[in-house]
Design an enzyme around this catalytic site. Structure first.
Site, PDB file in Angstrom:
ATOM      1  N   ASP A   1      -5.966  -7.053   4.913  1.00  0.00           N
ATOM      2  CA  ASP A   1      -7.137  -6.625   4.139  1.00  0.00           C
ATOM      3  C   ASP A   1      -7.941  -7.846   3.705  1.00  0.00           C
ATOM      4  O   ASP A   1      -9.162  -7.898   3.852  1.00  0.00           O
ATOM      5  CB  ASP A   1      -6.661  -5.826   2.918  1.00  0.00           C
ATOM      6  CG  ASP A   1      -7.816  -5.425   2.020  1.00  0.00           C
ATOM      7  OD1 ASP A   1      -8.833  -4.942   2.545  1.00  0.00           O
ATOM      8  OD2 ASP A   1      -7.708  -5.610   0.789  1.00  0.00           O
TER       9      ASP A   1
ATOM     10  N   TYR B   1       0.809  -1.214   0.000  1.00  0.00           N
ATOM     11  CA  TYR B   1       0.000   0.000   0.000  1.00  0.00           C
ATOM     12  C   TYR B   1       0.846   1.269   0.000  1.00  0.00           C
ATOM     13  O   TYR B   1       0.330   2.356  -0.282  1.00  0.00           O
ATOM     14  CB  TYR B   1      -0.912   0.034   1.238  1.00  0.00           C
ATOM     15  CG  TYR B   1      -2.139  -0.836   1.145  1.00  0.00           C
ATOM     16  CD1 TYR B   1      -2.037  -2.227   1.190  1.00  0.00           C
ATOM     17  CD2 TYR B   1      -3.402  -0.269   1.039  1.00  0.00           C
ATOM     18  CE1 TYR B   1      -3.171  -3.024   1.125  1.00  0.00           C
ATOM     19  CE2 TYR B   1      -4.544  -1.067   0.972  1.00  0.00           C
ATOM     20  CZ  TYR B   1      -4.414  -2.434   1.020  1.00  0.00           C
ATOM     21  OH  TYR B   1      -5.538  -3.215   0.956  1.00  0.00           O
TER      22      TYR B   1
ATOM     23  N   LYS C   1       3.901 -14.523   4.909  1.00  0.00           N
ATOM     24  CA  LYS C   1       4.219 -15.430   3.797  1.00  0.00           C
ATOM     25  C   LYS C   1       5.738 -15.473   3.663  1.00  0.00           C
ATOM     26  O   LYS C   1       6.298 -15.356   2.562  1.00  0.00           O
ATOM     27  CB  LYS C   1       3.523 -14.926   2.517  1.00  0.00           C
ATOM     28  CG  LYS C   1       3.546 -15.878   1.337  1.00  0.00           C
ATOM     29  CD  LYS C   1       2.762 -17.151   1.527  1.00  0.00           C
ATOM     30  CE  LYS C   1       3.032 -18.116   0.381  1.00  0.00           C
ATOM     31  NZ  LYS C   1       2.424 -19.450   0.594  1.00  0.00           N
TER      32      LYS C   1
ATOM     33  N   ASP D   1     -11.824  -9.791   5.303  1.00  0.00           N
ATOM     34  CA  ASP D   1     -13.080 -10.007   4.563  1.00  0.00           C
ATOM     35  C   ASP D   1     -13.601 -11.426   4.824  1.00  0.00           C
ATOM     36  O   ASP D   1     -14.817 -11.634   4.922  1.00  0.00           O
ATOM     37  CB  ASP D   1     -12.891  -9.761   3.056  1.00  0.00           C
ATOM     38  CG  ASP D   1     -13.232  -8.309   2.669  1.00  0.00           C
ATOM     39  OD1 ASP D   1     -13.076  -7.423   3.527  1.00  0.00           O
ATOM     40  OD2 ASP D   1     -13.650  -8.077   1.520  1.00  0.00           O
TER      41      ASP D   1
ATOM     42  N   ASP E   1      -1.891 -18.286   3.311  1.00  0.00           N
ATOM     43  CA  ASP E   1      -2.779 -19.233   2.615  1.00  0.00           C
ATOM     44  C   ASP E   1      -3.399 -20.214   3.609  1.00  0.00           C
ATOM     45  O   ASP E   1      -4.601 -20.467   3.603  1.00  0.00           O
ATOM     46  CB  ASP E   1      -2.048 -19.951   1.468  1.00  0.00           C
ATOM     47  CG  ASP E   1      -0.691 -20.522   1.865  1.00  0.00           C
ATOM     48  OD1 ASP E   1      -0.217 -20.255   2.990  1.00  0.00           O
ATOM     49  OD2 ASP E   1      -0.104 -21.246   1.038  1.00  0.00           O
TER      50      ASP E   1
END
Ligand code: IPM
Ligand code: MN
Length: 385
Positions: free
Chosen positions: A275, A167, A219, A279, A251
């Site tokens: 982010d 970002y 990750k 969700d 993941d």
């Protein structure tokens, strides 16, 4: 100076600049006052924010404090009419307030991501809001899309880093539109940025008094630079021997969120993964109609918003679910030091969902203002306490 409208709030008018949390001098003691900037934004932003403020006013009255507010017009309509997205003078003015309450930003009439970068990211960057705090709590099993999961199984909080990562905007597009085009978006992690959000997460975990398990989600097996997260997590963790240090690659974490959400207590993760995973979190707690977030810099001005977007097609229909905005208002009260008032909202929201007074969080299931009224009335009745 920014063009801004003052709302017709039942609490005090916002036009005059007053020191925040003012106490009276001399004679009678003036009530505590919090000054907030209200940014309804686009789409359903305005209607959900109205309901959030409705509930805020109800608790302010009960607990005897004032919420002064100034409403800012920024968003797509304002931009299209004036070519002004987020003026520096408005940001500066907001910086003198106690909190920002945001509805939603995004509109198909404006280039994708432009207003989001100018307004949401602009506020996050300007005020260095390095924590994005996203609680995930299921209040009724009927709201969970996962089989056999009960409220006790979905109760966690994600601490998302909020100022760095992909970002940060480092990179760009070279030779655009040619066959040799190159697009670069750097994932930036600074030691200071990683350490402060990890320390914040340990503190959140410590206060939760639940499983006391902090899961680092990264990750680092593929993105070697994320080793900075692994090392910092272990180092800061030495200061918190009472907290279990846990780890999952992003993941796998997505998989576990769906398969065994009960494993998680507190999670800390870089911006982009945060982010995405929140969700999923929103879905397992009942959908975007309930998920709220705080963009926080402890002790400084911070911004509170529902996780959902502007849903332009529902604009002005009075059909959006405002509970996420009400929950955002609750988080704002916590930040403002109004723990009792925040608890009232928490109890009321939980109560109306647990008891089936509100059975669905989907858009259109109820009228937006009807949900606001139900929660406000529950707050006034002291429901769920
Ligand atoms: C969020 C949103 C924003 C983000 C967008 C609108 C830039 O998705 O707050 O989760 O990615 O941070
Ligand atoms: Mn998002």
């Amino acid at each position: 100076m920014a063009k801004a409208a003052t709302s017709k709030a039942p609490a005090k008018a916002a036009a005059t600049a007053k020191p925040s949390k003012a106490t009276g001098k001399g004679g009678g003691k003036a009530p505590r006052t919090h000054r907030i900037a209200v940014l309804p934004g686009d789409g359903i932003g305005e209607e959900v924010v109205r309901e959030g403020l409705k509930v805020l006013d109800a608790v302010a009255e009960i607990d005897g404090f004032l919420v002064e507010r100034k409403v800012y017009p920024y968003g797509a309509d304002h931009y299209l009419a004036t070519k002004e997205a987020m003026p520096a003078a408005a940001l500066e003015e907001m910086g003198r307030m106690d909190a920002i309450f945001l509805g939603a930003i995004g509109d198909p009439r404006v280039e994708t991501g432009f207003l989001e970068r100018q307004i949401i990211w602009g506020v996050r960057q300007t005020f260095d809001l390095f924590v994005n705090l996203r609680p995930i709590r299921l209040y009724h099993e009927a709201l969970c899309p996962l089989k056999d999961k009960k409220p006790a199984d979905v109760d966690m909080v994600v601490v998302r880093e909020n100022t760095e990562d992909a970002y940060a905007g480092l990179g760009g597009i070279h030779r655009k539109g040619t066959p040799h085009e190159v697009a670069i978006a750097e994932m930036i992690y600074t030691r200071q940025g990683v350490e402060r959000v990890i320390r914040y997460a340990y503190e959140v975990c410590k206060k939760r008094n639940k499983k006391r398990r902090l899961t680092l989600v990264d990750k680092a097996n593929a993105i070697r630079a994320q080793d900075i997260w692994t090392r910092t997590f272990a180092e800061v963790g030495k200061e918190y021997p009472e907290i279990e240090q846990d780890h999952a690659y992003i993941d796998a974490a997505c998989m576990w969120m769906v398969k065994s959400p009960e494993w998680f207590d507190t999670l800390v993760t870089p911006n982009l993964f945060g982010d995405i995973i929140t969700d999923i979190g929103a879905m397992i707690q009942g959908g975007l109609g309930i998920a709220a977030s705080g963009n926080i810099h402890p002790g400084k001005i911070s911004m509170f918003e529902p996780i959902h977007g502007s849903a332009p097609k529902y604009r002005g229909q009075n059909s959006a679910n405002p509970i996420a905005a009400i929950e955002a208002a609750r988080m704002m009260l916590e930040h403002l030091g109004e723990a009792k008032a925040a608890r009232r909202i928490e109890n009321a929201v939980r109560h109306v969902i647990e008891t089936g007074r509100i059975r669905s969080l989907k858009a259109g299931a109820y009228k937006c203002d009807e949900v606001g009224d139900i929660v406000r009335d529950a707050v006034k009745a002291g429901a769920g306490a």
